[in-house]
Design an enzyme around this catalytic site. Sequence first.
Site, PDB file in Angstrom:
ATOM      1  N   TYR A 162       0.841  -1.198   0.000  1.00  0.00           N
ATOM      2  CA  TYR A 162       0.000   0.000   0.000  1.00  0.00           C
ATOM      3  C   TYR A 162       0.877   1.249   0.000  1.00  0.00           C
ATOM      4  CZ  TYR A 162      -3.496  -3.475   1.455  1.00  0.00           C
ATOM      5  OH  TYR A 162      -4.299  -4.591   1.538  1.00  0.00           O
ATOM      6  N   GLY A 165     -24.985   0.779  -0.748  1.00  0.00           N
ATOM      7  CA  GLY A 165     -26.177   1.232  -1.471  1.00  0.00           C
ATOM      8  C   GLY A 165     -26.011   2.571  -2.161  1.00  0.00           C
ATOM      9  N   LYS A 166     -24.854   3.239  -1.967  1.00  0.00           N
ATOM     10  CA  LYS A 166     -24.756   4.609  -2.504  1.00  0.00           C
ATOM     11  C   LYS A 166     -24.717   4.637  -4.035  1.00  0.00           C
ATOM     12  CE  LYS A 166     -19.721   5.054  -1.803  1.00  0.00           C
ATOM     13  NZ  LYS A 166     -18.696   5.754  -1.056  1.00  0.00           N
ATOM     14  N   PRO A 186     -14.999  -6.114   2.478  1.00  0.00           N
ATOM     15  CA  PRO A 186     -16.277  -6.609   3.025  1.00  0.00           C
ATOM     16  C   PRO A 186     -17.486  -5.806   2.567  1.00  0.00           C
ATOM     17  CG  PRO A 186     -15.081  -5.383   4.698  1.00  0.00           C
ATOM     18  CD  PRO A 186     -14.154  -5.505   3.513  1.00  0.00           C
ATOM     19  N   LEU A 187     -17.250  -4.591   2.015  1.00  0.00           N
ATOM     20  CA  LEU A 187     -18.370  -3.793   1.514  1.00  0.00           C
ATOM     21  C   LEU A 187     -18.408  -3.796  -0.015  1.00  0.00           C
ATOM     22  CD1 LEU A 187     -18.054  -0.776   3.979  1.00  0.00           C
ATOM     23  CD2 LEU A 187     -19.831  -2.548   3.960  1.00  0.00           C
ATOM     24  N   ALA A 188     -17.682  -4.742  -0.620  1.00  0.00           N
ATOM     25  CA  ALA A 188     -17.605  -4.810  -2.085  1.00  0.00           C
ATOM     26  C   ALA A 188     -17.245  -3.431  -2.648  1.00  0.00           C
ATOM     27  CB  ALA A 188     -18.905  -5.364  -2.680  1.00  0.00           C
ATOM     28  N   GLY A 192     -17.738  -0.497  -1.566  1.00  0.00           N
ATOM     29  CA  GLY A 192     -18.759   0.549  -1.447  1.00  0.00           C
ATOM     30  C   GLY A 192     -20.102   0.133  -2.022  1.00  0.00           C
ATOM     31  N   LEU A 193     -20.118  -0.924  -2.847  1.00  0.00           N
ATOM     32  CA  LEU A 193     -21.363  -1.383  -3.478  1.00  0.00           C
ATOM     33  C   LEU A 193     -22.427  -1.706  -2.425  1.00  0.00           C
ATOM     34  CD1 LEU A 193     -22.300  -2.228  -6.415  1.00  0.00           C
ATOM     35  CD2 LEU A 193     -21.751  -4.558  -5.731  1.00  0.00           C
ATOM     36  N   LEU A 194     -22.011  -2.360  -1.339  1.00  0.00           N
ATOM     37  CA  LEU A 194     -22.971  -2.805  -0.320  1.00  0.00           C
ATOM     38  C   LEU A 194     -23.434  -1.673   0.604  1.00  0.00           C
ATOM     39  CD1 LEU A 194     -21.376  -6.272   0.550  1.00  0.00           C
ATOM     40  CD2 LEU A 194     -23.510  -5.844  -0.700  1.00  0.00           C
TER      41      LEU A 194
HETATM   42  N1  LIG Z   1      -5.158  -8.968   1.256  1.00  0.00           N
HETATM   43  C1  LIG Z   1      -5.559  -8.472   0.126  1.00  0.00           C
HETATM   44  O1  LIG Z   1      -5.202  -8.944  -0.980  1.00  0.00           O
HETATM   45  C2  LIG Z   1      -6.497  -7.283   0.164  1.00  0.00           C
HETATM   46  C3  LIG Z   1      -7.167  -6.887  -1.019  1.00  0.00           C
HETATM   47  C4  LIG Z   1      -8.040  -5.799  -0.916  1.00  0.00           C
HETATM   48  C5  LIG Z   1      -8.228  -5.148   0.297  1.00  0.00           C
HETATM   49  N2  LIG Z   1      -7.535  -5.559   1.406  1.00  0.00           N
HETATM   50  C6  LIG Z   1      -7.718  -4.898   2.729  1.00  0.00           C
HETATM   51  O2  LIG Z   1      -9.110  -4.787   2.990  1.00  0.00           O
HETATM   52  C7  LIG Z   1      -9.455  -3.431   3.259  1.00  0.00           C
HETATM   53  C8  LIG Z   1     -10.868  -3.165   2.790  1.00  0.00           C
HETATM   54  O3  LIG Z   1     -11.090  -3.614   1.460  1.00  0.00           O
HETATM   55  P1  LIG Z   1     -11.401  -2.608   0.268  1.00  0.00           P
HETATM   56  O4  LIG Z   1     -10.845  -1.313   0.625  1.00  0.00           O
HETATM   57  O5  LIG Z   1     -10.990  -3.289  -0.991  1.00  0.00           O
HETATM   58  O6  LIG Z   1     -12.994  -2.546   0.173  1.00  0.00           O
HETATM   59  P2  LIG Z   1     -14.224  -2.175   1.140  1.00  0.00           P
HETATM   60  O7  LIG Z   1     -13.798  -2.107   2.530  1.00  0.00           O
HETATM   61  O8  LIG Z   1     -15.287  -3.117   0.753  1.00  0.00           O
HETATM   62  O9  LIG Z   1     -14.652  -0.732   0.604  1.00  0.00           O
HETATM   63  C9  LIG Z   1     -14.029   0.409   1.089  1.00  0.00           C
HETATM   64  C10 LIG Z   1     -14.490   1.652   0.328  1.00  0.00           C
HETATM   65  O10 LIG Z   1     -15.894   1.744   0.287  1.00  0.00           O
HETATM   66  C11 LIG Z   1     -16.321   3.081   0.549  1.00  0.00           C
HETATM   67  N3  LIG Z   1     -17.012   3.054   1.862  1.00  0.00           N
HETATM   68  C12 LIG Z   1     -16.581   2.465   3.006  1.00  0.00           C
HETATM   69  N4  LIG Z   1     -17.471   2.611   4.004  1.00  0.00           N
HETATM   70  C13 LIG Z   1     -18.485   3.316   3.481  1.00  0.00           C
HETATM   71  C14 LIG Z   1     -19.707   3.784   4.018  1.00  0.00           C
HETATM   72  N5  LIG Z   1     -20.055   3.536   5.269  1.00  0.00           N
HETATM   73  N6  LIG Z   1     -20.537   4.495   3.198  1.00  0.00           N
HETATM   74  C15 LIG Z   1     -20.201   4.738   1.917  1.00  0.00           C
HETATM   75  N7  LIG Z   1     -19.049   4.322   1.356  1.00  0.00           N
HETATM   76  C16 LIG Z   1     -18.196   3.603   2.115  1.00  0.00           C
HETATM   77  C17 LIG Z   1     -15.059   3.933   0.603  1.00  0.00           C
HETATM   78  O11 LIG Z   1     -14.671   4.384  -0.707  1.00  0.00           O
HETATM   79  P3  LIG Z   1     -15.097   5.794  -1.380  1.00  0.00           P
HETATM   80  O12 LIG Z   1     -15.254   6.795  -0.310  1.00  0.00           O
HETATM   81  O13 LIG Z   1     -13.972   6.082  -2.335  1.00  0.00           O
HETATM   82  O14 LIG Z   1     -16.368   5.465  -2.097  1.00  0.00           O
HETATM   83  C18 LIG Z   1     -14.040   2.918   1.055  1.00  0.00           C
HETATM   84  O15 LIG Z   1     -12.742   3.269   0.692  1.00  0.00           O
HETATM   85  C19 LIG Z   1      -8.352  -2.611   2.569  1.00  0.00           C
HETATM   86  O16 LIG Z   1      -8.211  -1.332   3.131  1.00  0.00           O
HETATM   87  C20 LIG Z   1      -7.152  -3.485   2.816  1.00  0.00           C
HETATM   88  O17 LIG Z   1      -6.643  -3.261   4.129  1.00  0.00           O
HETATM   89  C21 LIG Z   1      -6.696  -6.629   1.361  1.00  0.00           C
END
Ligand SMILES: NC(=O)c1ccc[n+]([C@@H]2O[C@H](COP(=O)([O-])OP(=O)(O)OC[C@H]3O[C@@H](n4cnc5c(N)ncnc54)[C@H](OP(=O)(O)O)[C@@H]3O)[C@@H](O)[C@H]2O)c1
Length: 322
Positions: free
Chosen positions: A67, A222-223, A214-216, A218-220
């Site tokens: 990262y 609903g925004k 876990p939120l796909a 941001g998809l999950l």
């Molecule tokens: N080990 C691996 O290979 C791997 C791969 C991927 C991720 N990860 C880890 O997992 C973490 C989370 O995964 P991810 O970042 O891919 O996806 P995520 O947690 O499913 O989605 C995060 C994004 O969704 C939006 N969001 C989050 N909460 C929200 C809310 N309450 N309301 C509206 N929008 C919201 C934000 O983006 P916006 O504000 O830009 O919309 C945020 O950056 C990463 O930070 C990383 O530490 C690990």
Amino acid sequence: MMKRVPVNIEKRYLGKTDLQATPIGLGCWQFSGNRSYWNSPPQQEVDKIVKITLDGGINWFDTAEFYGRGVSERALASALCKTGIVNHDVVIATKWFPFFRTSGNIQHTIDKRISCLSPYEIDLYQIHMPYSFSSVEAQMNAMASLVREGKIKHIGVSNFSAAQMRRAHAVLAKHGLPLASNQVWFNLVHRNPEKNGVLEAAKELNISIIAYTPLAQGLLTGKFHKNPELIKKLPFARRIQVGRKIEKTRNLINKLENIAGAHNCSLSAVALSWIINFHGDIVLAIPGATKTEQAQQNIDAQTLKLTPQEMADLDEVSRSVK
Ligand SMILES: NC(=O)c1ccc[n+]([C@@H]2O[C@H](COP(=O)([O-])OP(=O)(O)OC[C@H]3O[C@@H](n4cnc5c(N)ncnc54)[C@H](OP(=O)(O)O)[C@@H]3O)[C@@H](O)[C@H]2O)c1
């Protein structure tokens, strides 16, 4: 939105280790300064997100070398320092980047990881992906040496298949060490760990599953269903990732909305509550956040109790997402 409650969240042991983590941790990929994928927040916002997360009772953070080659690790350490929290009160997970590298690189790069996160120690060191030039056995031997040297406390893997997990577990057992966790892509629209044997092996061997994305992305929340214009503003790779699932997830989002309405909380809290509870205590989740409001909504998932019927309904609707 949900009423604030004093936060003293029950922690879970990571695998067979003595490491205790809240069911939700904060994912810190967003702090990597990567503008081609995330709208990475500036340090001032990172400081606020980290503070809100700690104030909300969350005790752990997941970052990685990948990262931003230390950018996320340094941003996290800097934000934690400003809150005044001490090393022993927080759990830090980071990851070694294995691409085009052999296991020897684990020893070569650990001091850099330690310095990026200083003064916070590495509680959980994970192999980011199973793509090193070296065998799983050689990588685990290198990680075990780091534990013996006191450079890291516990060992985890990420994106490992069930067979790779079993191999990692077996090598570490010879060193008298447990494999703490496997961090994998797992959410209501991506349930592969339930089908590919990873979850089953984790339950059998008592290895925690850390659900990433876990939120796909941001998809999950609903925004994007509510305001499709937002999709156009996303960086290219994420636009594809989110855009292709909009229609397929409409029923699921409607269900999340109904349940969120009944509990007066956000859709994200419902989606996260499902993932950290559906399989008992074995799954923890690390949502990312670019804004303080998001961090707060995601924290709310820990105190949200869905009814058995709501859990089952989400299970059923999400199975129909192809
Ligand atoms: N080990 C691996 O290979 C791997 C791969 C991927 C991720 N990860 C880890 O997992 C973490 C989370 O995964 P991810 O970042 O891919 O996806 P995520 O947690 O499913 O989605 C995060 C994004 O969704 C939006 N969001 C989050 N909460 C929200 C809310 N309450 N309301 C509206 N929008 C919201 C934000 O983006 P916006 O504000 O830009 O919309 C945020 O950056 C990463 O930070 C990383 O530490 C690990």
